[in-house]
Scaffold this active site. Structure first.
Site, mmCIF file in Angstrom:
data_model
loop_
_atom_site.group_PDB
_atom_site.id
_atom_site.type_symbol
_atom_site.label_atom_id
_atom_site.label_comp_id
_atom_site.label_asym_id
_atom_site.label_seq_id
_atom_site.Cartn_x
_atom_site.Cartn_y
_atom_site.Cartn_z
ATOM 1 N N GLU A 1 -4.769 2.346 -4.171
ATOM 2 C CA GLU A 1 -3.301 2.365 -4.141
ATOM 3 C C GLU A 1 -2.735 1.059 -3.602
ATOM 4 O O GLU A 1 -1.581 0.998 -3.174
ATOM 5 C CB GLU A 1 -2.809 3.535 -3.284
ATOM 6 C CG GLU A 1 -3.165 3.468 -1.813
ATOM 7 C CD GLU A 1 -4.518 4.068 -1.475
ATOM 8 O OE1 GLU A 1 -4.699 4.479 -0.323
ATOM 9 O OE2 GLU A 1 -5.396 4.131 -2.365
ATOM 10 N N ASP B 1 0.842 -1.188 0.000
ATOM 11 C CA ASP B 1 0.000 0.000 0.000
ATOM 12 C C ASP B 1 0.884 1.247 0.000
ATOM 13 O O ASP B 1 1.810 1.371 0.822
ATOM 14 C CB ASP B 1 -0.914 0.001 1.233
ATOM 15 C CG ASP B 1 -1.902 1.157 1.211
ATOM 16 O OD1 ASP B 1 -3.010 0.972 0.673
ATOM 17 O OD2 ASP B 1 -1.563 2.239 1.721
ATOM 18 N N ILE B 2 0.608 2.155 -0.945
ATOM 19 C CA ILE B 2 1.387 3.401 -1.025
ATOM 20 C C ILE B 2 1.047 4.282 0.171
ATOM 21 O O ILE B 2 -0.130 4.522 0.469
ATOM 22 C CB ILE B 2 1.085 4.140 -2.343
ATOM 23 C CG1 ILE B 2 1.414 3.240 -3.548
ATOM 24 C CG2 ILE B 2 1.867 5.438 -2.427
ATOM 25 C CD1 ILE B 2 0.981 3.804 -4.891
#
Length: 376
Positions: free
Chosen positions: A289, A246-247
């Protein structure tokens, strides 16, 4: 009386000459008929082969016909196929579609035609003659025994080279430079059309399993692939690893740089993750994301090394945006593994639990400060 004997002998000799000539003509006629029957048989085999490859709708089916049927049809000792794949997109797509390229050792991929190391091949005209390693070595590198003579046929579609069909014989006289090339040029044209057709069909399937923004697999494909790999890992007794990525602070990127800036970061993140993976591994965008990676035949130590490389590649270099600006970001990664000893029960349950554990590990990484890898 002597004159009568002479005439009789002359007539007898003439009859004998006629019989010899007649026998020679009959022999020639038999040879011509035999050749005609043989050519008719060869033509029928080639027509059957052409109908099969024209009817092929999948890449694997077409390649199987080329390597098995063509060799039998044309009485060849060697058949290889080299496809031009500049960015390795073709190999990645075929791998993502679960086509095992190792089944076809005669199938080769080159990044550029110049890899073939001979200017003679750039003419897009068939080349016939004796095998020379400095000219044709790359095209026949998968062959333990090299051919004595070869026919190298460029496969061209719309003035674009897509590959080479390479025929080989252990007979030095099979392919001579003086031979006409009409037949093999026709063969090359048909195979080029068939290749283009099946690859377009495969691309349509692939598009349905690909995230349109990042050009990596979509969630549907990853879930499908996970079930298949769990089953394969059981059969072949190896472990698999799963990463949930996950960004970090992605909303802030969208707020500061707009949705286009966010899209730029998503695409570059996917590219950097992919660069750290093998062709056999799977990368998919799960939504927003979030990404999921499936590592094949990997233990926890192997997976940790890959995860750390991914984390460093994201954090180590700023992202260039379409509006010529830059931004930096990091990524958090949750990691888990399923060893062969624990790959038990229903595959769907194993897959669900594996992804759930990776998700919990990701949450732990986020809660502990982000930009790190955590395992469960």
């Amino acid at each position: 009386m002597d004159r009568a004997n002479v005439n009789a002998r002359r007539q007898a000799q003439s009859l004998e000459n006629l019989r010899v000539e007649n026998h020679a003509l009959r022999t020639q006629l038999d040879d011509i008929l035999e050749l005609a029957h043989r050519n008719q048989s060869i033509l029928a085999r080639h027509q059957s082969f052409e109908l099969k490859i024209i009817g092929a709708s999948h890449f694997k089916e077409l390649i199987s016909y080329i390597f098995s049927e063509l060799a039998n049809t044309s009485d060849l000792d060697i058949v290889t196929l080299a496809l031009v794949d500049p960015r390795q997109d073709l190999q990645q797509m075929l791998n993502d579609l679960r086509i095992d390229l190792q089944e076809f050792p005669g199938l080769l991929f080159v990044r550029h035609e110049h890899e073939l190391q001979t200017k003679a091949l750039l003419s897009y005209k068939p080349l016939l003659g004796k095998y020379q390693s400095h000219l044709y070595g790359n095209l026949y590198r998968s062959c333990a025994k090299k051919p004595a003579s070869v026919a190298v046929i460029p496969l061209v579609r719309q003035n674009r080279l897509i590959g080479y069909l390479n025929l080989g014989s252990f007979c030095a006289e099979r392919f001579l430079t003086t031979m006409a090339t009409d037949f093999i040029e026709r063969l090359g044209s048909i195979i080029a059309i068939c290749l283009e057709n099946v690859l377009n069909n495969e691309r349509l399937v692939y598009i349905g399993l690909t995230d349109p923004l990042t050009n990596v697999s979509n969630r549907r494909y990853v879930e499908q692939r996970t079930l298949e790999e769990i089953a394969r890992a059981r059969r072949q007794s190896y472990g698999i690893a799963c990463m949930y990525l996950d960004i970090d602070f992605f909303k802030k990127i969208n707020d500061e740089h707009g949705h286009q800036g966010g899209d730029d970061v998503l695409c570059e993140v996917a590219k950097r993750i992919k660069a750290e993976l093998r062709l056999s591994d799977t990368l998919g965008r799960f939504g927003g994301e979030e990404f999921v990676v499936l590592l094949i035949n990997a233990n926890l130590q192997d997976a940790m090394l890959v995860a750390e490389r991914i984390r460093r590649s994201i954090a180590g270099k700023p992202f260039t945006l379409s509006d010529k600006g830059h931004c930096s970001t990091t990524i958090s990664i949750g990691l888990t593994t399923v060893s062969e000893k624990h790959n038990l029960g229903e595959a769907t349950a194993v897959a669900r639990e594996m992804i759930s554990r990776a998700d919990r590990a990701l949450y732990d990484a986020k809660r502990s400060g982000r930009n790190q890898v955590r395992c469960e």
